[in-house]
Write a protein that holds these residues in place. Structure first.
Motif, PDB file in Angstrom:
ATOM      1  N   LEU A 141      90.303  98.941  39.442  1.00 28.87           N
ATOM      2  CA  LEU A 141      90.475  98.278  37.988  1.00 28.87           C
ATOM      3  C   LEU A 141      89.178  98.576  37.413  1.00 28.87           C
ATOM      4  CD1 LEU A 141      91.457  94.560  39.202  1.00 28.87           C
ATOM      5  CD2 LEU A 141      93.078  96.116  38.185  1.00 28.87           C
ATOM      6  N   ILE A 142      88.360  99.048  37.945  1.00 33.57           N
ATOM      7  CA  ILE A 142      86.994  99.352  37.375  1.00 33.57           C
ATOM      8  C   ILE A 142      87.360 100.750  36.764  1.00 33.57           C
ATOM      9  CG2 ILE A 142      84.701 100.105  37.628  1.00 33.57           C
ATOM     10  CD1 ILE A 142      84.225  97.639  39.704  1.00 33.57           C
ATOM     11  N   THR A 143      88.085 101.636  37.499  1.00 36.00           N
ATOM     12  CA  THR A 143      88.241 103.071  36.962  1.00 36.00           C
ATOM     13  C   THR A 143      89.111 102.757  35.568  1.00 36.00           C
ATOM     14  OG1 THR A 143      88.168 103.956  38.941  1.00 36.00           O
ATOM     15  CG2 THR A 143      89.478 105.202  37.507  1.00 36.00           C
ATOM     16  N   ASP A 159      90.610  94.123  32.189  1.00 30.26           N
ATOM     17  CA  ASP A 159      89.678  94.681  31.893  1.00 30.26           C
ATOM     18  C   ASP A 159      88.552  93.463  32.136  1.00 30.26           C
ATOM     19  OD1 ASP A 159      90.131  97.139  31.082  1.00 30.26           O
ATOM     20  OD2 ASP A 159      90.717  96.384  29.204  1.00 30.26           O
ATOM     21  N   VAL A 160      88.911  92.106  31.730  1.00 28.44           N
ATOM     22  CA  VAL A 160      88.045  91.073  32.070  1.00 28.44           C
ATOM     23  C   VAL A 160      87.961  90.850  33.572  1.00 28.44           C
ATOM     24  CG1 VAL A 160      88.193  88.672  31.935  1.00 28.44           C
ATOM     25  CG2 VAL A 160      88.971  89.875  29.737  1.00 28.44           C
ATOM     26  N   LEU A 165      84.458  91.447  38.690  1.00 23.34           N
ATOM     27  CA  LEU A 165      84.392  92.144  39.934  1.00 23.34           C
ATOM     28  C   LEU A 165      83.346  93.113  39.922  1.00 23.34           C
ATOM     29  CD1 LEU A 165      87.952  93.241  40.449  1.00 23.34           C
ATOM     30  CD2 LEU A 165      86.807  91.542  41.773  1.00 23.34           C
ATOM     31  N   HIS A 166      82.656  93.577  38.780  1.00 25.63           N
ATOM     32  CA  HIS A 166      81.509  94.457  38.791  1.00 25.63           C
ATOM     33  C   HIS A 166      80.312  93.605  39.095  1.00 25.63           C
ATOM     34  CE1 HIS A 166      79.018  97.662  37.696  1.00 25.63           C
ATOM     35  NE2 HIS A 166      78.543  97.035  36.643  1.00 25.63           N
ATOM     36  N   ASP A 173      80.888  97.479  30.289  1.00 22.71           N
ATOM     37  CA  ASP A 173      80.960  97.796  28.938  1.00 22.71           C
ATOM     38  C   ASP A 173      79.930  98.952  28.369  1.00 22.71           C
ATOM     39  OD1 ASP A 173      83.391  96.864  28.028  1.00 22.71           O
ATOM     40  OD2 ASP A 173      82.220  95.020  26.890  1.00 22.71           O
ATOM     41  N   GLU A 174      78.629  98.625  28.969  1.00 24.57           N
ATOM     42  CA  GLU A 174      77.671  99.722  28.823  1.00 24.57           C
ATOM     43  C   GLU A 174      77.636 100.778  29.509  1.00 24.57           C
ATOM     44  OE1 GLU A 174      72.742  99.891  28.873  1.00 24.57           O
ATOM     45  OE2 GLU A 174      73.818  98.131  28.835  1.00 24.57           O
TER      46      GLU A 174
END
Length: 342
Positions: A141-143, A159-160, A165-166, A173-174
């Protein structure tokens, strides 16, 4: 020691091939590792031959092998065949995250961002419904978030979820800002090319780590086995002062590796007879503490590892009978850590 020259990678691949011939029950993970070394040595045709030989019987991980084969083929000019394999992989809809991610990153590496995004979206729809996701699916999902940022697409629900999860200090976003990745605030083409090369190198390193056929594993001695081990080899008491400390060290070591960015982590269950047999095969006495990490790696290579971390609602890896969230995955871990230091 990790080999870092083409000749060293070739030698390591040859060693793994000999080992696979000696231990046919471990053939698949050993040949996958050998193929990875051949790719790193630049011998991509030989790696492709190994992938073909793995697919000729009935492999345990056919989708993973095909994804790795496609990535390898594309790198040395067989784009059409690689595309066909990736299309077949998408049609097969594997239930594991790794083949999807390798396929998508292969497309991304060759500037096929739209195809990479659609591949990752298919995977997210198939694998992301569970309330708690394994590490490999979270990584996927992060990829996907990164690829969509490169395409300047608006955030969607996946994306949300990736944002939630991050856990890093820098927001996704950054971190995935295309201007940050590619523009650098510099108009010097030499600096720009150097940064592009660095990012490509990081992507290749990440893909290699993701595609490892066995995890970085930590030994878990069940309490009766640990008692037997220390009774027979008291020299190892410095490694395992108490059973409770042993459990705490396992969780702490894995969390530290995870925070350092190491993917594909696992736990292997140790037994005294198996350890003694391994020591004998290495012509080393079992009291030698340096043998312990080698034993863990060997068990992992033979498919004995359990992935870490488990879902919070799953049984804890320690065998306590509680869920992971109630035990080492939550406040229980902190309690055990404090008690082990008393």
């Amino acid at each position: 020691m990790r080999p870092d020259t083409p000749a060293a990678h070739t030698a390591e691949a040859e060693r793994l091939l000999r080992t696979a011939a000696q231990y046919p029950e471990d053939r698949e993970p050993l040949l996958l590792q050998a193929a990875a070394h051949l790719e790193l040595a630049g011998d991509r045709p030989a790696a492709a031959t190994l992938y073909d030989s793995l697919l000729s019987p009935e492999p345990a991980n056919p989708h993973l092998i095909r994804a790795l084969k496609a990535a390898n083929l594309w790198e040395y000019g067989h784009e059409a065949e690689a595309r066909a394999i990736i299309d077949g992989l998408r049609s097969a809809r594997p239930s594991e995250a790794a083949p999807w991610q390798i396929a998508a990153e292969t497309l991304e590496a060759h500037d096929e961002l739209e195809a990479a995004e659609s591949t990752l979206t298919e995977a997210a729809t198939l694998l992301g419904a569970a309330p708690e996701l394994p590490h490999a699916t979270q990584s996927l999902l992060i990829t996907r978030h990164r690829v969509r940022r490169m395409l300047a697409l608006p955030h969607d629900d996946w994306d949300v979820r990736a944002d939630r999860l991050h856990t890093g200090a820098v927001p996704l976003d950054e971190l995935h800002d295309p201007k940050r990745l590619w523009s650098l605030g510099s108009e010097d083409p030499v600096e720009l090319q150097a940064e592009i090369d660095r990012l490509r190198s990081e992507l290749g390193t990440y893909r290699t780590a993701l595609s490892r056929p066995f995890p970085v594993a930590v030994l878990h001695w069940p309490e009766p086995e640990l008692d037997e081990l220390l009774a027979a080899y008291p020299e190892l008491e410095a490694e395992y002062p108490t059973y409770r400390a042993h459990l705490t060290d396992i969780e702490a070591s894995l969390r530290e590796l995870s925070q350092a960015g190491t993917p594909n982590l696992g736990i292997v269950r140790a037994t005294v007879p198996s350890y003694e047999a391994f020591a004998a095969s290495e012509s080393t006495h079992p009291s030698n503490a340096d043998l312990l990490p080698q034993y863990a790696t060997t068990l992992a290579a033979r498919g004995r590892a359990t992935g870490w971390p488990p879902a919070r609602s799953s049984s804890c890896w320690c065998g306590s009978g509680r869920t992971y969230g109630e035990c080492h995955g939550g406040d229980g871990h902190e309690r055990l850590a404090s008690e082990s230091t008393r």
